[in-house]
Design an enzyme around this catalytic site. Structure first.
Site, short mmCIF file in Angstrom:
data_model
loop_
_atom_site.label_atom_id
_atom_site.label_comp_id
_atom_site.label_asym_id
_atom_site.label_seq_id
_atom_site.Cartn_x
_atom_site.Cartn_y
_atom_site.Cartn_z
N SER A 221 0.86 -1.20 0.00
CA SER A 221 0.00 0.00 0.00
C SER A 221 0.88 1.23 0.00
CB SER A 221 -0.87 0.03 1.25
OG SER A 221 -1.70 -1.10 1.27
N CYS A 236 7.68 0.78 5.61
CA CYS A 236 7.22 0.60 4.23
C CYS A 236 8.34 0.63 3.19
CB CYS A 236 6.16 1.65 3.89
SG CYS A 236 4.75 1.56 4.99
N GLN A 239 10.37 -2.47 3.22
CA GLN A 239 9.54 -3.59 2.76
C GLN A 239 9.39 -3.56 1.24
OE1 GLN A 239 5.81 -3.48 4.96
NE2 GLN A 239 6.48 -5.25 6.14
N THR A 283 -0.89 4.36 16.59
CA THR A 283 -1.37 4.42 15.20
C THR A 283 -2.86 4.08 15.09
OG1 THR A 283 -0.98 3.60 12.95
CG2 THR A 283 -0.51 2.05 14.73
N ASP A 295 -8.22 0.43 9.71
CA ASP A 295 -7.76 0.12 8.35
C ASP A 295 -8.94 0.32 7.41
OD1 ASP A 295 -6.57 -0.93 6.08
OD2 ASP A 295 -5.60 -2.57 7.16
N ARG A 297 -8.69 0.22 4.03
CA ARG A 297 -8.35 -0.23 2.68
C ARG A 297 -9.39 -1.20 2.13
NH1 ARG A 297 -2.24 -2.07 3.83
NH2 ARG A 297 -3.18 -2.51 5.84
N LYS A 323 -4.55 -9.77 4.92
CA LYS A 323 -4.28 -9.87 3.48
C LYS A 323 -4.40 -11.33 3.02
CE LYS A 323 -1.12 -5.93 3.09
NZ LYS A 323 0.23 -5.49 2.72
N1 LIG Z 1 -3.37 5.70 8.97
C1 LIG Z 1 -2.08 5.40 9.09
N2 LIG Z 1 -1.49 4.75 8.07
C2 LIG Z 1 -0.19 4.43 8.20
C3 LIG Z 1 0.55 4.74 9.34
N3 LIG Z 1 1.81 4.29 9.15
C4 LIG Z 1 1.85 3.71 7.93
N4 LIG Z 1 0.64 3.79 7.36
C5 LIG Z 1 0.18 3.25 6.08
O1 LIG Z 1 0.04 1.86 6.24
C6 LIG Z 1 0.18 1.21 5.01
C7 LIG Z 1 1.18 0.07 5.18
O2 LIG Z 1 0.71 -0.91 4.43
P1 LIG Z 1 1.42 -2.29 4.07
O3 LIG Z 1 2.83 -2.06 3.63
O4 LIG Z 1 0.48 -2.96 3.16
O5 LIG Z 1 1.54 -3.04 5.43
P2 LIG Z 1 0.64 -3.90 6.33
O6 LIG Z 1 -0.83 -3.82 6.15
O7 LIG Z 1 1.11 -3.50 7.66
O8 LIG Z 1 1.01 -5.40 6.01
P3 LIG Z 1 2.38 -6.11 5.62
O9 LIG Z 1 3.41 -5.06 5.44
O10 LIG Z 1 2.03 -6.85 4.38
O11 LIG Z 1 2.72 -7.01 6.71
C8 LIG Z 1 0.62 2.28 4.02
O12 LIG Z 1 -0.52 2.69 3.26
C9 LIG Z 1 1.08 3.41 4.91
O13 LIG Z 1 0.90 4.69 4.31
C10 LIG Z 1 -0.12 5.42 10.41
O14 LIG Z 1 0.44 5.68 11.46
N5 LIG Z 1 -1.42 5.72 10.22
ZN LIG Z 2 4.80 3.67 5.70
#
Ligand SMILES: Nc1nc2c(ncn2[C@@H]2O[C@H](COP(=O)(O)OP(=O)(O)OP(=O)(O)O)[C@@H](O)[C@H]2O)c(=O)[nH]1
Ligand SMILES: [Zn+2]
Length: 363
Positions: A221, A236, A239, A283, A295, A297, A323
């Site tokens: 994402s 992120c 990753q 968060t 979440d 999404r 997921k």
């Molecule tokens: N609302 C919010 N979004 C965040 C925050 N930190 C990171 N994100 C978002 O979280 C998402 C991370 O998504 P992914 O990389 O899919 O991670 P995940 O759902 O934790 O799952 P995996 O990485 O697959 O284990 C991204 O869209 C980031 O922009 C936060 O503190 N608040």
């Molecule tokens: Zn991030």
């Protein structure tokens, strides 16, 4: 066929209107309402509406109502009566938690009960999908079509809006082209465009993965701060690069870059969440105080793109059990979970621990 917009297209217009602060009309089975996003409300439009109506209603989510200690009688939303002398500042302060700690007393609130809250719920959903704070100012209408025509406003029918909100918009492939990458010279970027005017999503294909065996896949994402700026607050960026690097090493894989910034709340709201995190909230709490779920999404997107590309079995790189469940529920076979543990820093250790404790992330 008429040339005019379909219900889905009218909804896309409604989202653009709300982002600019233009009111939108929702037509229900008997009457309807006109609504504005609280976030983009300007003083002139508030004054106009106040002059037109005996009373206005401010709709917020129950998540936000919990912080404000306002009663919620409608399940996931609460309808608050707007005081006759309410200023734009009052509306913004109820919608936006930025100053909650500085000026905690905004109430007491009078929550409405009874009547039909379905149009109010739809107004909140449309506003969320416009990536605005989930709070809307509403005025009841007895003849929504006449009101929309008189003021030149976009009108959506409640039933059409409800159907479109539930459905996942079809995503159509637009183009794909070769992009040699540092992890693999055999890189290809595919662009997918939804029919509802929403964000485009991308698939990065590495090598030539076979369609009849499990493909190494990642659903990523968008994270502007992590992916592009090298933010230390999340994992992120590492990753994203770690997943691509592994695909490069194995010679094949597919990474979906889903433009669902901030777990689907958009970058502006994510930055609001970051401000709240600086006030001490984690968060998940920050999302709730803003009125969102943890979440937001739509995980169906990833399944749709993978299927369109001809994949039916995946080895999914993730730590997020949601997921895995989503892909399985949408017709893909996950043959293996490939853990993706990279990028823990002093700054994001608490964030990762919260995701493990509250969102079920696997460590
Ligand atoms: N609302 C919010 N979004 C965040 C925050 N930190 C990171 N994100 C978002 O979280 C998402 C991370 O998504 P992914 O990389 O899919 O991670 P995940 O759902 O934790 O799952 P995996 O990485 O697959 O284990 C991204 O869209 C980031 O922009 C936060 O503190 N608040
Ligand atoms: Zn991030």
């Amino acid at each position: 066929m008429r040339l005019g917009p379909t219900p889905v297209e009218r909804l896309a217009r409604a989202r653009a209107d709300l982002r600019m602060g233009v009111p939108v009309v929702l037509g229900g089975p008997s009457g309807g309402l006109v609504f504005l996003a609280a976030e983009t409300l300007d003083p002139a439009r508030l004054a106009q509406l106040t002059a037109m109506a005996a009373h206005l209603t401010l709709v917020i989510t129950t998540r936000r109502a919990a912080t404000l200690k306002a009663r919620a009688y409608d399940g996931d939303i609460a309808r608050l009566r707007v005081p006759a002398d309410a200023s734009p500042g009052w509306v913004h302060a109820v919608a936006n938690p930025a100053d909650d700690l500085k000026s905690p007393m905004k109430g007491p609130f009078q929550s409405l009960r009874g009547g039909d809250a379905a149009p109010h719920r739809a107004a909140i959903a449309i506003t969320k999908s416009a990536r605005l704070l989930p709070a809307v100012l509403t005025m009841e209408l007895s003849d929504p079509a006449a009101f929309a025509a008189e003021h030149g406003l976009t009108m959506v029918l409640l039933a059409e809006a409800e159907t479109a909100i539930q459905a996942s918009s079809p995503l159509n492939p637009v183009v794909s082209a070769r992009v040699p990458l540092d992890v693999s010279e055999a890189g290809r970027v595919h662009v997918f465009r939804p029919e509802d005017g929403g964000e485009e999503h991308y698939a990065i294909e590495i090598g030539a993965p076979a369609r009849n065996t499990p493909v190494l896949a990642r659903l990523h994402s968008a994270c502007f701060t992590g992916d592009l700026l090298g933010s230390l607050k999340c994992d992120c960026g590492p990753q994203l690069r770690g997943a691509l690097a592994q695909m490069g090493r194995e010679g094949a894989g597919v990474l979906l870059y889903l433009n669902q910034e901030g777990r689907g709340i958009g970058l502006a709201n994510k930055m609001r969440a970051y401000s709240l995190q600086d006030q001490g909230f984690d968060t998940v709490e920050a999302n709730h105080r803003l009125g969102f779920e943890d979440d937001e999404r739509d995980f169906r997107l990833g399944a749709s793109i993978l299927k369109q590309m001809g994949f039916s079995q995946v080895r999914l790189m993730t730590n997020n059990p949601a997921k895995l469940a989503m892909l399985a529920a949408n017709g893909l076979t996950v043959t293996e979970r490939v853990p993706l543990k990279v990028g823990e820093t002093g700054h994001n250790a608490h964030y990762l621990a919260t995701k493990a404790a509250k969102s079920g992330h696997l460590l």
